[in-house]
Design a protein around this motif. Structure first.
Motif, PDB file in Angstrom:
ATOM      1  N   GLU A  38      18.757  68.816  84.227  1.00 54.80           N
ATOM      2  CA  GLU A  38      17.561  69.366  84.883  1.00 54.80           C
ATOM      3  C   GLU A  38      17.911  70.618  85.669  1.00 54.80           C
ATOM      4  O   GLU A  38      19.071  70.843  86.034  1.00 54.80           O
TER       5      GLU A  38
ATOM      6  N   GLY B 193      18.917  63.613  87.528  1.00 51.97           N
ATOM      7  CA  GLY B 193      17.690  64.156  88.098  1.00 51.97           C
ATOM      8  C   GLY B 193      17.994  65.145  89.207  1.00 51.97           C
ATOM      9  O   GLY B 193      18.929  64.949  89.987  1.00 51.97           O
TER      10      GLY B 193
ATOM     11  N   GLU C 236      14.945  60.294  88.334  1.00 54.34           N
ATOM     12  CA  GLU C 236      14.209  61.424  88.892  1.00 54.34           C
ATOM     13  C   GLU C 236      13.694  61.087  90.280  1.00 54.34           C
ATOM     14  O   GLU C 236      13.551  59.912  90.646  1.00 54.34           O
TER      15      GLU C 236
ATOM     16  N   GLY D  44      10.382  60.343  84.570  1.00 56.91           N
ATOM     17  CA  GLY D  44      10.164  61.432  85.517  1.00 56.91           C
ATOM     18  C   GLY D  44       9.011  61.159  86.454  1.00 56.91           C
ATOM     19  O   GLY D  44       8.150  60.314  86.193  1.00 56.91           O
TER      20      GLY D  44
ATOM     21  N   CYS E 158       6.572  63.571  89.539  1.00 64.28           N
ATOM     22  CA  CYS E 158       6.376  64.779  90.336  1.00 64.28           C
ATOM     23  C   CYS E 158       5.128  64.618  91.189  1.00 64.28           C
ATOM     24  O   CYS E 158       4.285  63.742  90.958  1.00 64.28           O
TER      25      CYS E 158
ATOM     26  N   THR F   8       6.094  59.859  84.235  1.00 69.06           N
ATOM     27  CA  THR F   8       6.344  59.827  82.799  1.00 69.06           C
ATOM     28  C   THR F   8       6.425  58.387  82.292  1.00 69.06           C
ATOM     29  O   THR F   8       7.055  57.535  82.912  1.00 69.06           O
TER      30      THR F   8
ATOM     31  N   CYS G 207       9.795  64.286  78.951  1.00 72.27           N
ATOM     32  CA  CYS G 207      10.642  63.998  80.110  1.00 72.27           C
ATOM     33  C   CYS G 207       9.820  64.225  81.377  1.00 72.27           C
ATOM     34  O   CYS G 207       8.654  63.865  81.400  1.00 72.27           O
ATOM     35  N   ARG G 208      10.378  64.820  82.417  1.00 70.80           N
ATOM     36  CA  ARG G 208       9.596  64.886  83.659  1.00 70.80           C
ATOM     37  C   ARG G 208       8.502  65.953  83.581  1.00 70.80           C
ATOM     38  O   ARG G 208       8.649  66.974  82.905  1.00 70.80           O
TER      39      ARG G 208
ATOM     40  N   SER H 281       6.716  70.491  80.301  1.00 75.29           N
ATOM     41  CA  SER H 281       7.651  69.379  80.122  1.00 75.29           C
ATOM     42  C   SER H 281       8.521  69.608  78.901  1.00 75.29           C
ATOM     43  O   SER H 281       8.058  70.153  77.887  1.00 75.29           O
TER      44      SER H 281
ATOM     45  N   ASP I 286      14.473  69.165  80.145  1.00 79.05           N
ATOM     46  CA  ASP I 286      13.767  69.685  81.315  1.00 79.05           C
ATOM     47  C   ASP I 286      13.414  71.144  81.089  1.00 79.05           C
ATOM     48  O   ASP I 286      14.031  71.839  80.271  1.00 79.05           O
TER      49      ASP I 286
END
Length: 360
Positions: free
Chosen positions: A65, A107, A160, A209, A211, A225, A253-254, A264, A333
Motif C-alpha cells: 500500500e 496496511g 488495514e 480494507g 476507509c 471491503t 482491495c481497500r 481501488s 492498492d
C-alpha cells in the motif's frame, strides 16, 4: 479494558543488504508510454519503471500500500524487512527507507492531527503500529483478546486501518476473524463491527480494507471491503449497515477516497463466483494474474477501469468487470496525488516496484 501499549523504540532500519542477481536498476526518467488506458475522463499513460530502485540495496517482496503525506511524499509499505517503508518523491526518487521487523507489513494509513503526520501500519502477524513518518514507534495494538474483544484462540491478522475525524481507529481484521475493530485514539476498545465472515448484509468475505468516506452531507461513514463478495459495504461510524456497492467480477482491495471519487486496486477478476483462494475452480475462466484499477464516482457508479474492461450498465445493473490488458498482475492498492496521477502497488508480481499512471 486495556489501553494499547506505548513503545519508545525506533523502527529505523540499520545495515542489512540482500544481493539479488541480475537486477541493478539505476534511476532514469522513464519515457511516456504510447498507450493510454482507462475510460471516459479517467485515462492514463503508464510509467512502468517509475518506482524501480537498486534491488541490491532496497529490495521488495510485495508492494502492498501507498499514501501521500502532507509534504507530497509518497510512502509505501511492503513486507521485505530490509526496508518495510519506502519514501519516494513524485519523480520516483527514493528519499528514505526504514522498517526492519514488519514481516507481515500490509496496511498503511496516514493521519494528521493538525500539526503532524502519523502512519498506521498493519502487520498481518497480529498488530497495528502507530509511527512517525521517520519510523519512530509510538504505540501498538495487539491481539483483541487483550481488550476483551476476542477469545485468545480467535485469529487476528489485520490488513488495514482507517482513522475517523475524532481520531478513533478502525482496524480491518481481513485475514483473521473478519471483523472491524474500533478503538478510541487513546487506545480504549469501543466495539466490534459486523458479523464476521459470512454472506449476511453485515458480514464479510475477506474484510480486506476500510476507509472513512467524508463525501456528502457531512456525516462520515465507513466503507469496508468484502473482497471475495466483489463489493464494498457502507456502515455508520458506530457500526450500522447502510448499503452494498456491488462490483461484479472485481476482487477489490481497500477503497481510497480522493475528492469526489473512489479508487481501488482489483487484485484479480473473474466471470464466475467462487470462494476467495479457490483458484482451481474453472481454470479457463479464472486467472490469478488478472488485476486492474477501478474508479467510481460520488454516486457509486464505475466510470473507468484502467487495465480492465469498459464499465457497462444494463438496466441500471453493472455488468461483470474483467482484466482487458495484461498490464498488472495483482493490483493491491492505488494512491492518488494532488495532480490526480495514480501510483499502483502490486502483490505477488515478481517483486515489482510501484507503477505510475499519469492522468491525461
Amino acid at each position: 479494558m486495556k489501553r494499547r501499549t506505548f513503545i519508545n523504540t525506533t523502527a529505523k532500519a540499520g545495515a542489512g543488504i540482500v544481493a539479488i542477481p541480475h537486477f541493478n536498476i539505476l534511476k532514469s526518467k522513464p519515457k511516456l508510454s504510447d498507450s493510454v488506458i482507462g475510460h471516459g475522463d479517467f485515462k492514463y499513460r503508464i510509467h512502468k519503471s517509475w518506482g524501480d530502485l537498486d534491488r541490491t540495496t532496497t529490495p521488495v517482496k510485495n508492494c502492498h500500500e501507498m499514501v501521500m503525506d502532507s509534504k507530497g511524499r509518497l510512502i509505501m509499505v511492503g513486507d521485505d524487512v530490509h526496508n518495510n517503508i519506502l519514501i519516494y518523491d513524485k519523480s520516483g526518487k527514493l528519499l528514505d527507507s526504514w522498517g526492519i521487523r514488519y514481516k507481515g507489513g500490509h496496511g498503511l494509513s496516514l493521519w494528521n492531527d493538525g500539526s503532524e503526520d502519523f502512519l498506521f501500519i498493519c502487520d498481518t502477524n497480529g498488530s497495528l503500529i502507530k509511527t512517525t513518518t521517520d519510523g519512530r514507534e509510538l504505540m501498538l495494538i495487539g491481539h483483541p483478546s487483550e481488550y476483551g474483544a476476542y477469545k485468545k484462540e480467535d485469529p487476528f491478522k489485520p490488513t488495514e486501518s482507517a482513522i475517523a475525524p475524532n481520531g478513533d481507529i478502525y482496524i480491518a481484521d481481513g485475514y483473521g476473524s473478519n471483523y472491524i475493530l474500533q478503538f478510541t485514539k487513546d487506545g480504549e476498545f469501543v466495539r466490534k463491527i459486523g458479523g464476521g465472515r459470512g454472506v449476511g448484509e453485515n458480514q464479510f468475505q475477506t474484510a480486506h480494507g476500510v476507509c472513512i468516506d467524508n463525501r456528502g452531507s457531512g456525516n462520515p461513514t465507513l466503507l469496508i471491503t468484502s473482497r471475495a463478495a466483489n463489493c464494498f459495504k457502507r456502515f455508520t461510524l458506530d457500526g450500522n449497515y447502510i448499503e452494498t456497492i456491488s462490483l461484479p467480477g472485481a476482487f477489490v482491495c481497500r477503497p481510497v477516497i480522493h475528492n469526489d471519487n473512489l479508487y481501488s486496486g482489483v487484485c484479480w477478476s473473474s466471470d464466475i463466483k467462487f470462494e476467495e483462494g479457490n483458484m482451481k475452480t474453472h481454470p479457463t475462466r479464472t486467472s490469478k494474474q488478472s488485476g486492474f484499477v477501478t474508479i467510481l464516482d460520488k454516486s457509486g457508479k464505475v466510470v473507468s477501469n484502467p487495465g480492465g474492461t469498459k464499465p457497462t450498465y444494463k438496466n441500471g445493473e453493472l455488468q461483470t468487470m474483467l482484466q482487458s490488458q495484461p498490464i498488472f498482475k495483482h493490483c493491491h492498492d492505488v494512491c492518488v496525488d494532488n495532480d490526480e496521477n495514480l501510483y499502483v502497488c502490486q502483490w505477488n508480481a515478481n517483486k515489482a516496484y510501484p507503477i505510475k499512471l499519469e492522468r491525461v
